[in-house]
Design an enzyme around this catalytic site. Structure first.
Site, PDB file in Angstrom:
ATOM      1  N   TYR A  14       7.871  10.821   9.939  1.00 38.82           N
ATOM      2  CA  TYR A  14       8.019   9.969   8.752  1.00 38.82           C
ATOM      3  C   TYR A  14       9.319   9.154   8.757  1.00 38.82           C
ATOM      4  O   TYR A  14       9.669   8.540   7.761  1.00 38.82           O
ATOM      5  CB  TYR A  14       7.959  10.851   7.498  1.00 38.82           C
ATOM      6  CG  TYR A  14       7.522  10.142   6.240  1.00 38.82           C
ATOM      7  CD1 TYR A  14       6.201   9.737   6.068  1.00 38.82           C
ATOM      8  CD2 TYR A  14       8.430   9.899   5.210  1.00 38.82           C
ATOM      9  CE1 TYR A  14       5.792   9.106   4.899  1.00 38.82           C
ATOM     10  CE2 TYR A  14       8.033   9.270   4.038  1.00 38.82           C
ATOM     11  CZ  TYR A  14       6.714   8.876   3.888  1.00 38.82           C
ATOM     12  OH  TYR A  14       6.306   8.247   2.727  1.00 38.82           O
ATOM     13  N   ARG A  74      -7.697   2.206  -4.576  1.00 35.35           N
ATOM     14  CA  ARG A  74      -7.834   3.608  -4.186  1.00 35.35           C
ATOM     15  C   ARG A  74      -6.588   4.412  -4.532  1.00 35.35           C
ATOM     16  O   ARG A  74      -5.529   3.858  -4.786  1.00 35.35           O
ATOM     17  CB  ARG A  74      -8.073   3.724  -2.666  1.00 35.35           C
ATOM     18  CG  ARG A  74      -9.350   3.098  -2.165  1.00 35.35           C
ATOM     19  CD  ARG A  74      -9.522   3.340  -0.673  1.00 35.35           C
ATOM     20  NE  ARG A  74      -8.449   2.742   0.109  1.00 35.35           N
ATOM     21  CZ  ARG A  74      -8.123   3.098   1.348  1.00 35.35           C
ATOM     22  NH1 ARG A  74      -8.772   4.080   1.937  1.00 35.35           N
ATOM     23  NH2 ARG A  74      -7.155   2.497   1.989  1.00 35.35           N
ATOM     24  N   GLY A  75      -6.730   5.713  -4.507  1.00 30.94           N
ATOM     25  CA  GLY A  75      -5.592   6.624  -4.578  1.00 30.94           C
ATOM     26  C   GLY A  75      -4.682   6.401  -5.767  1.00 30.94           C
ATOM     27  O   GLY A  75      -5.125   6.281  -6.915  1.00 30.94           O
ATOM     28  N   THR A 112      -4.068  12.006  -1.396  1.00 27.37           N
ATOM     29  CA  THR A 112      -4.681  10.688  -1.259  1.00 27.37           C
ATOM     30  C   THR A 112      -5.280  10.540   0.135  1.00 27.37           C
ATOM     31  O   THR A 112      -5.004  11.335   1.031  1.00 27.37           O
ATOM     32  CB  THR A 112      -3.636   9.562  -1.436  1.00 27.37           C
ATOM     33  OG1 THR A 112      -2.655   9.686  -0.401  1.00 27.37           O
ATOM     34  CG2 THR A 112      -2.963   9.627  -2.796  1.00 27.37           C
ATOM     35  N   ILE A 138       1.264  13.578  -2.219  1.00 27.50           N
ATOM     36  CA  ILE A 138       0.206  13.391  -3.206  1.00 27.50           C
ATOM     37  C   ILE A 138      -1.146  13.384  -2.491  1.00 27.50           C
ATOM     38  O   ILE A 138      -1.288  12.800  -1.415  1.00 27.50           O
ATOM     39  CB  ILE A 138       0.396  12.065  -3.973  1.00 27.50           C
ATOM     40  CG1 ILE A 138       1.788  12.001  -4.617  1.00 27.50           C
ATOM     41  CG2 ILE A 138      -0.695  11.879  -5.020  1.00 27.50           C
ATOM     42  CD1 ILE A 138       2.033  12.981  -5.735  1.00 27.50           C
ATOM     43  N   ASN A 188       2.847  -1.140  -5.075  1.00 26.12           N
ATOM     44  CA  ASN A 188       2.242   0.131  -4.685  1.00 26.12           C
ATOM     45  C   ASN A 188       1.615   0.114  -3.297  1.00 26.12           C
ATOM     46  O   ASN A 188       1.625   1.131  -2.604  1.00 26.12           O
ATOM     47  CB  ASN A 188       1.185   0.517  -5.724  1.00 26.12           C
ATOM     48  CG  ASN A 188       0.247   1.596  -5.220  1.00 26.12           C
ATOM     49  OD1 ASN A 188       0.622   2.763  -5.083  1.00 26.12           O
ATOM     50  ND2 ASN A 188      -0.995   1.208  -4.917  1.00 26.12           N
ATOM     51  N   LYS A 245      11.587   3.661   2.489  1.00 28.09           N
ATOM     52  CA  LYS A 245      11.579   4.084   1.086  1.00 28.09           C
ATOM     53  C   LYS A 245      13.006   4.140   0.538  1.00 28.09           C
ATOM     54  O   LYS A 245      13.260   3.756  -0.608  1.00 28.09           O
ATOM     55  CB  LYS A 245      10.909   5.447   0.943  1.00 28.09           C
ATOM     56  CG  LYS A 245       9.449   5.500   1.352  1.00 28.09           C
ATOM     57  CD  LYS A 245       8.567   4.606   0.521  1.00 28.09           C
ATOM     58  CE  LYS A 245       7.093   4.862   0.817  1.00 28.09           C
ATOM     59  NZ  LYS A 245       6.201   3.904   0.112  1.00 28.09           N
ATOM     60  N   ASN A 279      -2.457  -9.511   1.819  1.00 31.87           N
ATOM     61  CA  ASN A 279      -1.985  -8.826   3.012  1.00 31.87           C
ATOM     62  C   ASN A 279      -0.477  -8.661   2.851  1.00 31.87           C
ATOM     63  O   ASN A 279       0.273  -9.630   2.958  1.00 31.87           O
ATOM     64  CB  ASN A 279      -2.307  -9.647   4.266  1.00 31.87           C
ATOM     65  CG  ASN A 279      -1.765  -8.998   5.540  1.00 31.87           C
ATOM     66  OD1 ASN A 279      -1.181  -7.906   5.496  1.00 31.87           O
ATOM     67  ND2 ASN A 279      -1.941  -9.666   6.668  1.00 31.87           N
TER      68      ASN A 279
END
Length: 260
Positions: free
Chosen positions: A162, A18-19, A200, A198, A94, A169, A67
């Protein structure tokens, strides 16, 4: 770039259904690369997508369960990939976690809990480390390769709730620079593609998604949200011969939003 340089080469990517992951998979498949991608839970969807890739792009595609909260299982995963593919040329970390796994990690600073932070760190940093280690062992046998971690500009600018993700990150970007420094002698390049917000499913799960969407379009000189394809093109470039002297770099794809 040489339109044939990806033919017969193999991309391994975590989270390819996905995405952003799906956009990257299609970008590389369109360039002629064979694809090994992971999924978390929906085996039927993943296998159907692999068949679609083979039919549409005339390449080899296989899918594997992973996982990323158990990154040590990457070792077994790559042994399965060895059975299906004769080489690994590109690895892209990713996959992310969401839902209950990030409870205590996706919240205000004063409500952060070690378990949530640890889960985010494990899925972001530890998974990158083990996956890249296994990929690098195989890249070395074929004379080199390219490794990429996805990141986000949430480690540069404030995004509500976040803190856990943004800090992880920042950590994975530092880890990628260390990997780049040590793997360069093996002709393995390591870079980061860091996206602004983005469009998604993961972003749409944010409690303040509409606010983030509108604010991003407002901040960007290009007046729009980022799309998964925007990051996919950057990944293809960094894995190509056109980026042969690019390593240890964070490529920011943010529509100009972090400057304002």
């Amino acid at each position: 770039m040489d339109k044939n340089e990806f033919l017969g080469k193999t991309l391994v990517i975590s989270g390819g259904t996905r995405g952003i992951g799906r956009a990257i998979v299609e970008e590389f498949a369109n360039a002629g690369a064979n694809i090994a991608f992971t999924y978390n839970s929906n085996e039927e969807l993943a296998k159907n997508e692999a068949k679609e890739l083979e039919t549409k792009f005339k390449i080899k595609a296989r899918t594997y369960a992973l996982n990323i909260l158990e990154p040590e299982t990457y070792k077994e995963l790559f042994l399965k990939i060895d059975e299906d593919f004769d080489r690994v040329d590109f690895f892209i970390s990713n996959a992310i976690i969401s839902g209950r796994a990030v409870a205590g990690g996706y919240t205000k600073f004063m409500k952060l809990k070690p378990r949530g932070i640890n889960n985010i760190f494990t899925a972001t940093v530890n998974a990158f480390v083990v996956g890249a280690q296994e990929a690098a062992k195989r890249m070395e046998k074929t004379g080199g390769g390219s490794i990429i971690s996805l990141s986000s500009t949430g480690n540069l600018v404030y995004i509500e709730n976040y803190a856990g993700h943004g800090t992880a990150k920042a950590a994975v970007e530092a880890m990628a620079r260390y990997a780049a420094t040590e793997l360069g002698e093996k002709n393995i390049r390591v870079n980061v593609v860091s996206g602004g917000p983005i469009e998604t499913d993961a972003l749409r799960a944010f409690t303040n998604y509409e606010e983030v969407r509108d604010k991003t379009a407002e901040l960007s000189p290009l007046n729009r949200m980022g799309q998964p394809t925007d990051l996919a093109g950057a990944c293809l470039f960094l894995c190509s011969s056109k980026a042969s002297w690019v390593t240890g770099h964070t490529f920011i794809i943010d529509g100009g939003t972090t400057f304002k």
